[in-house]
Design a protein around this motif. Structure first.
Motif, PDB file in Angstrom:
ATOM      1  N   ARG A   1       0.777  -1.312   0.018  1.00  0.00           N
ATOM      2  CA  ARG A   1       0.053   0.006  -0.043  1.00  0.00           C
ATOM      3  C   ARG A   1       0.877   1.247  -0.004  1.00  0.00           C
ATOM      4  N   LYS A   2       1.812   1.365   0.843  1.00  0.00           N
ATOM      5  CA  LYS A   2       2.460   2.479   1.129  1.00  0.00           C
ATOM      6  C   LYS A   2       3.319   3.005  -0.107  1.00  0.00           C
TER       7      LYS A   2
ATOM      8  N   LEU B   1       0.969   4.223  -2.952  1.00  0.00           N
ATOM      9  CA  LEU B   1       0.321   5.442  -2.670  1.00  0.00           C
ATOM     10  C   LEU B   1       1.362   6.572  -2.981  1.00  0.00           C
ATOM     11  N   ARG B   2       2.769   6.158  -2.593  1.00  0.00           N
ATOM     12  CA  ARG B   2       3.882   7.198  -2.868  1.00  0.00           C
ATOM     13  C   ARG B   2       4.117   7.794  -4.320  1.00  0.00           C
TER      14      ARG B   2
ATOM     15  N   SER C   1       3.165  13.093   2.524  1.00  0.00           N
ATOM     16  CA  SER C   1       3.708  12.364   1.232  1.00  0.00           C
ATOM     17  C   SER C   1       5.224  11.945   1.413  1.00  0.00           C
TER      18      SER C   1
END
Lengths: 311, 293
Positions: A72-73, A76-77, A105
């Motif tokens: 996920r991380k 999403l970056r 972010s």
């Protein structure tokens, strides 16, 4: 072209309600991908699942080749999004909002660079005004600036033109084209402004009641020479019988009461008309439609609402 | 995580309404100090009415900054939970209402990190509010009323604490109060996860605290050993225990002593357990929550 987004058998049920059902699609790198459907079709639910706001009931989502659940991380970056209306912190200035989201972010960005980004969306002069003093169009532009602050490869815009005036809509359209053509970003844009999708998208997906209706390149799905033809006759049963015993049977896409929707090349229309007349079908009207909007209406349940209003 | 905490604190202290709490506390404290400055003796006569027949009460001596601070703490630590709930109850529900929660959750931070940062920010706010209260209630009172030994009436006993043995007790009491109020913050934080508007969690938190406080204070045998020991409200006022000293054979307070430190520590442990319980529950619920706002 590698897939940036690959969605497989995605479903979301809210108790008994099937918001999204067994949806599969893929978005390639560099696409401007139009995501179409009437209100309540499942567009926002799908987008929220792509952004991990909602947990899918079933199915898999892969973005940048990585499973969204487990990466996920990292994913999403590289993603920027505007989800429905652009809600930001009204008691903060535009600069404070964008600086804060840049920090979240994980982006190290100088004050001058942040002001540059605000200038790109035409907000440099109001950078230090509180967002509560902004118009809707200004908030939308700020929302887009915030979405782009981490230099994302994938930009997701959910109904970005809602509530905007014609100039605002044109600005968003130009921005999307700029993001794609000049900056090489992949853009997923959902809308029910079909005329806008027609102008900017190279591929599209149409959903209705949570299900995929059609997906593919806009040019292939929508050939201007191929059009939807709306037929109204006096005797519906006789018309249906005549059509079912003819080559036009495959061209029939939808029937609602006394209205028949066909898909055919424009050159076939006079031939079709002659065939009906020769088989004593009393034609009330035969109307060609050639826009994406009509194509969309013909495929989805929106059409019954259109006729309800017309009556 | 530290970056997230900075961001959350920035958001809290950029909101004008955050300062309402600080202004309210300042107003309440100044009102109490003013009242005691002009008519403190009448107040003390009322306070000491139970023992004034048995003891000579030197009102001029005991009306000093330390006693005034004690009176203020006793009064305010009942109302301050409302001010804590105003911020803690807003951290998730307020963001959902503003529509900004969906922006936060789409950033590359885990929901757990986000929740921990938000709770930590609520605790920092709570501690700063208490420091503000300490500055006004204690140090301003010391300035206005001077310092002297502190006399505390407990039932039919009067306890005298030497002026040199008081300040550390206040530091300990404020530290304990910080944990007690962080428990209220944790409850408001948990309730905030379930709502899309901060009014609900704020009112619910206050209602729960009021009801449980009434239950904690009621002398009903049925509840005394069954329910009361486990309510967090039963342990919120245990900070007073820092002002109860052990006595020597001559009945004099032993300097630096606390009558029942194990009881205070046990209460502290219960409060910390509640904090862990509320915050863990909030994180678990939030991790599974569909963000529809």
């Amino acid at each position: 072209m590698p897939s940036i987004i690959k969605v497989s058998n995605l479903s979301k049920y809210f108790n008994e309600i099937k918001a999204v059902e067994d949806l599969s699609f893929s978005i390639n790198e560099g696409d401007v991908y139009g995501f179409l459907g009437q209100n309540g079709a499942g567009k926002s639910t799908t987008i929220r699942m792509l952004l991990t706001l909602i947990e899918p009931t079933n199915g898999e989502i892969a973005i940048f080749g990585m499973n969204l659940r487990t990466h996920r991380k990292e994913i999403l970056r590289k993603v920027g999004a505007v989800i429905e209306r652009p809600d930001l912190y009204k008691y903060l200035t535009a600069y404070e909002n964008i600086a804060m989201f840049a920090k979240m972010s994980g982006v190290k960005i100088s004050k001058n660079k942040l002001l540059e980004q605000l200038e790109q969306v035409g907000l440099a002069e109001r950078a230090h005004s509180k967002v509560k003093t902004y118009s809707l169009g200004m908030k939308q532009r700020l929302g887009i600036a915030v979405a782009l602050v981490n230099d994302p490869q994938l930009v997701i815009l959910d109904e970005p033109t809602n509530g905007l005036d014609p100039q605002g809509i044109a600005d968003v359209r130009n921005l999307i084209l700029h993001l794609s053509k000049h900056q090489g970003r992949t853009v997923l844009v959902s809308s029910h402004l079909l005329s806008e999708i027609e102008l900017i998208a190279n591929r599209m997906l149409i959903v209705d009641k949570g299900k995929k209706i059609v997906e593919g390149p806009v040019q292939e799905l929508f050939d201007p020479a191929e059009m939807m033809v709306e037929l109204q006759t006096v005797n519906t049963a006789k018309t249906l019988d005549v059509i079912n015993h003819s080559k036009w049977k495959e061209a029939l896409k939808k029937q609602q009461q006394d209205t028949f929707i066909f898909k055919m090349h424009r050159n076939e229309i006079p031939v079709f008309n002659s065939y009906l007349v020769s088989n004593k079908v009393e034609v009330l009207s035969i109307q060609p439609r050639h826009s994406l909007e009509d194509y969309f209406l013909s495929l989805t349940s929106a059409n019954q609402h259109v006729h309800a209003f017309a009556n | 995580m530290f970056t997230l905490l900075q961001i959350e604190l920035f958001k809290i202290f950029k909101r004008p309404r955050t300062y309402i709490s600080f202004a309210a506390i300042a107003a309440m404290i100044l009102i109490i100090q003013l009242g005691l400055k002009f008519d403190g003796k009448s107040y003390l006569q009322l306070l000491m009415s139970g023992i004034s027949d048995s003891f000579f009460v030197p009102y001029d001596m005991i009306l000093n900054g330390y006693l005034v601070a004690f009176v203020i703490l006793n009064t305010l630590l009942i109302q301050v939970p409302l001010l804590i709930a105003l911020v803690a109850g807003d951290v998730i529900a307020g963001e959902a209402n503003m529509g900004t929660l969906r922006l936060l959750v789409t950033k590359p931070v885990s929901r757990t990190e986000l929740m921990l940062a938000k709770y930590a920010a609520s605790v920092v706010y709570t501690v700063l509010l208490l420091i503000w209260m300490a500055l006004l209630a204690l140090f301003l009172s010391m300035l206005f009323f001077g310092t002297n030994d502190m006399l505390i009436a407990r039932n039919d006993v009067m306890e005298q604490i030497s002026r040199n043995d008081i300040l550390w007790r206040y530091i300990a009491a404020f530290g304990y109060a910080a944990v007690a109020l962080s428990t209220v913050a944790a409850l408001a934080f948990l309730l905030s996860v379930f709502a899309e508007n901060s009014i609900g969690p704020i009112v619910s938190t206050i209602s729960i605290v009021v009801v449980l406080t009434i239950l904690s204070e009621m002398k009903i045998p049925l509840y005394d050993n069954t329910v009361k020991p486990y309510l967090f409200t039963s342990h919120m006022l245990a900070w007073k225990g820092f002002f109860y000293s052990k006595a020597n054979g001559d009945g004099q307070a032993i300097r630096g002593s606390v009558e029942n430190l194990p009881a205070i520590l046990r209460s502290l442990g219960i409060l910390l357990s509640y904090i862990v319980l509320f915050v863990t529950a909030a994180i678990i619920v939030f991790r599974k929550k569909d963000i529809l706002s």
